[in-house]
Scaffold this motif. Sequence first.
Motif, PDB file in Angstrom:
ATOM      1  N   GLY A  10       5.355   2.480   0.373  1.00 33.70           N
ATOM      2  CA  GLY A  10       4.584   1.266   0.580  1.00 33.70           C
ATOM      3  C   GLY A  10       3.759   1.341   1.843  1.00 33.70           C
ATOM      4  N   THR A  11       2.970   0.322   2.062  1.00 34.81           N
ATOM      5  CA  THR A  11       2.052   0.287   3.202  1.00 34.81           C
ATOM      6  C   THR A  11       2.756   0.432   4.541  1.00 34.81           C
ATOM      7  OG1 THR A  11       0.474  -1.048   1.963  1.00 34.81           O
ATOM      8  CG2 THR A  11       0.297  -1.142   4.354  1.00 34.81           C
ATOM      9  N   ILE A  12       3.949  -0.113   4.680  1.00 35.97           N
ATOM     10  CA  ILE A  12       4.674  -0.045   5.945  1.00 35.97           C
ATOM     11  C   ILE A  12       4.792   1.390   6.456  1.00 35.97           C
ATOM     12  CG2 ILE A  12       6.979   0.060   4.892  1.00 35.97           C
ATOM     13  CD1 ILE A  12       7.933  -1.815   7.177  1.00 35.97           C
ATOM     14  N   ASP A  13       4.898   2.358   5.546  1.00 35.25           N
ATOM     15  CA  ASP A  13       5.100   3.763   5.906  1.00 35.25           C
ATOM     16  C   ASP A  13       3.831   4.606   5.823  1.00 35.25           C
ATOM     17  OD1 ASP A  13       7.916   3.611   6.387  1.00 35.25           O
ATOM     18  OD2 ASP A  13       8.228   3.502   4.230  1.00 35.25           O
ATOM     19  N   TYR A  23     -10.316   9.557   2.735  1.00 32.24           N
ATOM     20  CA  TYR A  23     -10.060   8.223   3.240  1.00 32.24           C
ATOM     21  C   TYR A  23      -8.688   7.694   2.836  1.00 32.24           C
ATOM     22  CZ  TYR A  23     -15.059   8.148   4.126  1.00 32.24           C
ATOM     23  OH  TYR A  23     -16.310   8.426   4.572  1.00 32.24           O
ATOM     24  N   ALA A  24      -8.015   8.396   1.960  1.00 34.56           N
ATOM     25  CA  ALA A  24      -6.741   7.920   1.424  1.00 34.56           C
ATOM     26  C   ALA A  24      -5.643   7.959   2.474  1.00 34.56           C
ATOM     27  CB  ALA A  24      -6.344   8.770   0.221  1.00 34.56           C
ATOM     28  N   PHE A  25      -4.605   7.168   2.235  1.00 34.85           N
ATOM     29  CA  PHE A  25      -3.418   7.199   3.068  1.00 34.85           C
ATOM     30  C   PHE A  25      -2.390   8.109   2.422  1.00 34.85           C
ATOM     31  CE2 PHE A  25      -5.202   3.121   4.348  1.00 34.85           C
ATOM     32  CZ  PHE A  25      -4.959   3.123   5.715  1.00 34.85           C
ATOM     33  N   GLU A  26      -1.397   8.507   3.198  1.00 36.32           N
ATOM     34  CA  GLU A  26      -0.232   9.187   2.670  1.00 36.32           C
ATOM     35  C   GLU A  26       1.008   8.475   3.200  1.00 36.32           C
ATOM     36  OE1 GLU A  26      -0.018  12.737   6.038  1.00 36.32           O
ATOM     37  OE2 GLU A  26      -1.000  13.145   4.126  1.00 36.32           O
ATOM     38  N   ILE A  27       2.098   8.568   2.483  1.00 36.88           N
ATOM     39  CA  ILE A  27       3.356   7.969   2.928  1.00 36.88           C
ATOM     40  C   ILE A  27       3.976   8.915   3.938  1.00 36.88           C
ATOM     41  CG2 ILE A  27       5.606   7.066   2.246  1.00 36.88           C
ATOM     42  CD1 ILE A  27       3.302   5.462   1.017  1.00 36.88           C
ATOM     43  N   ASP A  28       4.251   8.412   5.126  1.00 37.34           N
ATOM     44  CA  ASP A  28       4.730   9.193   6.260  1.00 37.34           C
ATOM     45  C   ASP A  28       6.247   9.052   6.389  1.00 37.34           C
ATOM     46  OD1 ASP A  28       4.506  10.793   8.507  1.00 37.34           O
ATOM     47  OD2 ASP A  28       3.513   9.295   9.748  1.00 37.34           O
ATOM     48  N   LEU A  50      14.494   7.694   0.108  1.00 35.28           N
ATOM     49  CA  LEU A  50      14.827   7.904  -1.297  1.00 35.28           C
ATOM     50  C   LEU A  50      13.623   8.419  -2.077  1.00 35.28           C
ATOM     51  CD1 LEU A  50      17.386   7.699  -2.927  1.00 35.28           C
ATOM     52  CD2 LEU A  50      16.722   5.396  -3.582  1.00 35.28           C
ATOM     53  N   PHE A  51      12.478   7.786  -1.871  1.00 32.66           N
ATOM     54  CA  PHE A  51      11.211   8.296  -2.392  1.00 32.66           C
ATOM     55  C   PHE A  51      10.092   7.692  -1.561  1.00 32.66           C
ATOM     56  CE2 PHE A  51      12.817   5.057  -5.379  1.00 32.66           C
ATOM     57  CZ  PHE A  51      11.828   4.098  -5.359  1.00 32.66           C
ATOM     58  N   ARG A  52       8.917   8.275  -1.686  1.00 32.16           N
ATOM     59  CA  ARG A  52       7.763   7.857  -0.883  1.00 32.16           C
ATOM     60  C   ARG A  52       6.589   7.600  -1.817  1.00 32.16           C
ATOM     61  NH1 ARG A  52       7.898  12.020   4.273  1.00 32.16           N
ATOM     62  NH2 ARG A  52      10.016  11.518   4.898  1.00 32.16           N
ATOM     63  N   LYS A  53       6.517   6.368  -2.296  1.00 33.79           N
ATOM     64  CA  LYS A  53       5.472   6.014  -3.255  1.00 33.79           C
ATOM     65  C   LYS A  53       4.812   4.699  -2.870  1.00 33.79           C
ATOM     66  CE  LYS A  53       7.166   8.102  -7.506  1.00 33.79           C
ATOM     67  NZ  LYS A  53       7.378   7.815  -8.930  1.00 33.79           N
ATOM     68  N   ASP A  54       3.543   4.593  -3.211  1.00 31.59           N
ATOM     69  CA  ASP A  54       2.895   3.293  -3.178  1.00 31.59           C
ATOM     70  C   ASP A  54       3.600   2.441  -4.229  1.00 31.59           C
ATOM     71  OD1 ASP A  54       0.777   1.305  -4.312  1.00 31.59           O
ATOM     72  OD2 ASP A  54      -0.004   1.949  -2.370  1.00 31.59           O
ATOM     73  N   SER A  55       3.799   1.164  -3.961  1.00 34.67           N
ATOM     74  CA  SER A  55       4.578   0.350  -4.901  1.00 34.67           C
ATOM     75  C   SER A  55       3.918   0.230  -6.277  1.00 34.67           C
ATOM     76  CB  SER A  55       4.871  -1.031  -4.322  1.00 34.67           C
ATOM     77  OG  SER A  55       3.710  -1.826  -4.265  1.00 34.67           O
TER      78      SER A  55
END
Length: 164
Positions: A10-13, A23-28, A50-55
């Motif tokens: 999610g955005t928090i990470d 321009y994209a984000f990645e889950i950190d 557990l996993f790193r995904k956009d919701s």
Amino acid sequence: MKILFIQTGGTIDKNYPKTNAGYAFEIDEPAVSRVLEKSFIGFEYEVVSLFRKDSLDVNDQDRSVLKAFLESTEHDKIIISHGSDTMPETASFVGKIPGKTIVFTGAYLPERFKESDADFNIGVAVGSVNVLTEGTFIAMNGKLMSPESCFKDAVSGLFETKEI
């Protein structure tokens, strides 16, 4: 007391990509680790990714993995970072797990951004998990809500409680 923090993404990470183009984000790495390290906390904690995904990319298979993990862990105080777009769906899917207090939270801006609400939302989640009894809840916008009675308003972006 020990709190288990679970990263699902999610955005928090989110963070800017490490590449020079795009321009994209990645889950950190889990944002909660950075927040807790700079806070004056009085509890023990563990952080699991557990996993790193956009919701928007979280599916029922991911939700099943999360629920199975929650049912099997020895921890009874759990905070899950999750993207806000499908947070109510995932929290409802998890449902009430006997003997566990589970609080979902996230942020509208990445924790790495100066104006992020991540620290505040994590703080509300920590305070909530300390006083709640068993159940699954959502802590967003300074509110504590049941997943079945809330939604993310499409216009304001804020979590609201459904009228009954």
